[in-house]
Scaffold this motif. Structure first.
Motif: not given
Length: 254
Positions: A157-174
């Motif tokens: 249900k709904g929209v989730s945004t998970i932030n990911v950081a590691g190995a000298g980089a960062s990003g997100s998954v929606q």
């Protein structure tokens, strides 16, 4: 025959094969092992304790011990003396659960080990496959195939945004509405032995996970348990035991 009919028939055959395999494994092994132990006797029968054919265990009030044998679990509760290797018959639902849990590719649409009524209200909802990442769970995580790594959430249900950081980089998954999984972010390299942190989507504090490789994919629940134990992948271990215990309960209640 239509495509859905063929697919369902194949799923049925797969589940039946899993049940047969678990039954044969149980006969060959003739040995059960403690996979969860709580209560006064937890130190007497710690996790990993193995019992040979004919051995018994004695519990007292307040004890609860979950035994695994041949891909099946048996839960012993309360005071009494129990045969550690009593026969447990695997049902088709148990076979289906274990097939789904240890499959290299998780199902595309899933609901985890979710609460199914008042009796399980408040229970932890766990991912329906061993190899998907639940961003709420930290610690060491065993990766079956980096190319197939998915992030999973306990609701669709709904929209989730998970932030990911590691190995000298960062990003997100929606993860969009009506979905529970999305692939690992392409701009964050996946490396073994490196700490990654998850944040967002209601997490009160960042969750840290470290990945370790699975060289050979286990083909049975027992082999999965041994691998996860050996590599220290505790959250996946709990996921496996919970799924087996739930399948055991469902088999017993019909």
């Amino acid at each position: 025959m239509s495509f859905p009919e063929i697919r369902m028939r194949r799923l049925g055959l797969t589940a039946a094969a899993a049940v047969a395999a678990m039954t044969l494994t149980g006969v060959a092994a003739a040995q059960s092992m403690v996979v969860r132990s709580t209560g006064p006797s937890a130190t007497k029968y710690p996790i990993g304790t193995k019992f040979k054919a004919g051995e018994r265990l004695t519990l007292v009030d307040g004890d609860k011990v979950v035994l695994m044998q041949g891909g099946k679990t048996r839960t012993l509760s309360g005071g009494g003396t129990y045969n550690a290797n009593a026969t447990v018959v695997a049902s088709q639902s148990m076979g289906e659960t274990m097939t789904r849990m240890i499959a290299k590719r998780p199902p595309t649409q899933t609901r985890g080990g979710a609460s199914r009524g008042p009796a399980t209200e408040g229970a932890i909802v766990r991912a329906p496959n061993l190899w998907v990442v639940d961003y709420r769970e930290g610690g060491t995580f065993c990766v079956a195939d980096p190319a197939l790594l998915l992030l999973w959430r306990p609701t669709d249900k709904g929209v989730s945004t998970i932030n990911v950081a590691g190995a000298g980089a960062s990003g997100s998954v929606q993860i969009p509405d009506d979905s529970q999984m999305r692939r690992w972010p392409a701009n964050v390299p996946l490396q073994y032995g490196v700490d990654y942190s998850f944040s967002g989507d209601g997490l009160t504090a960042p969750v840290t996970v470290r990945f370790t490789p699975v060289e050979t994919l286990p083909q049975t629940p027992d082999a999965s348990y041994e691998l996860l134990t050996g590599k220290g992948c505790t959250s996946q271990l709990e996921r496996l035991v919970d799924a087996m215990s739930q399948a055991e309960t469902e088999s017993a209640t019909g």
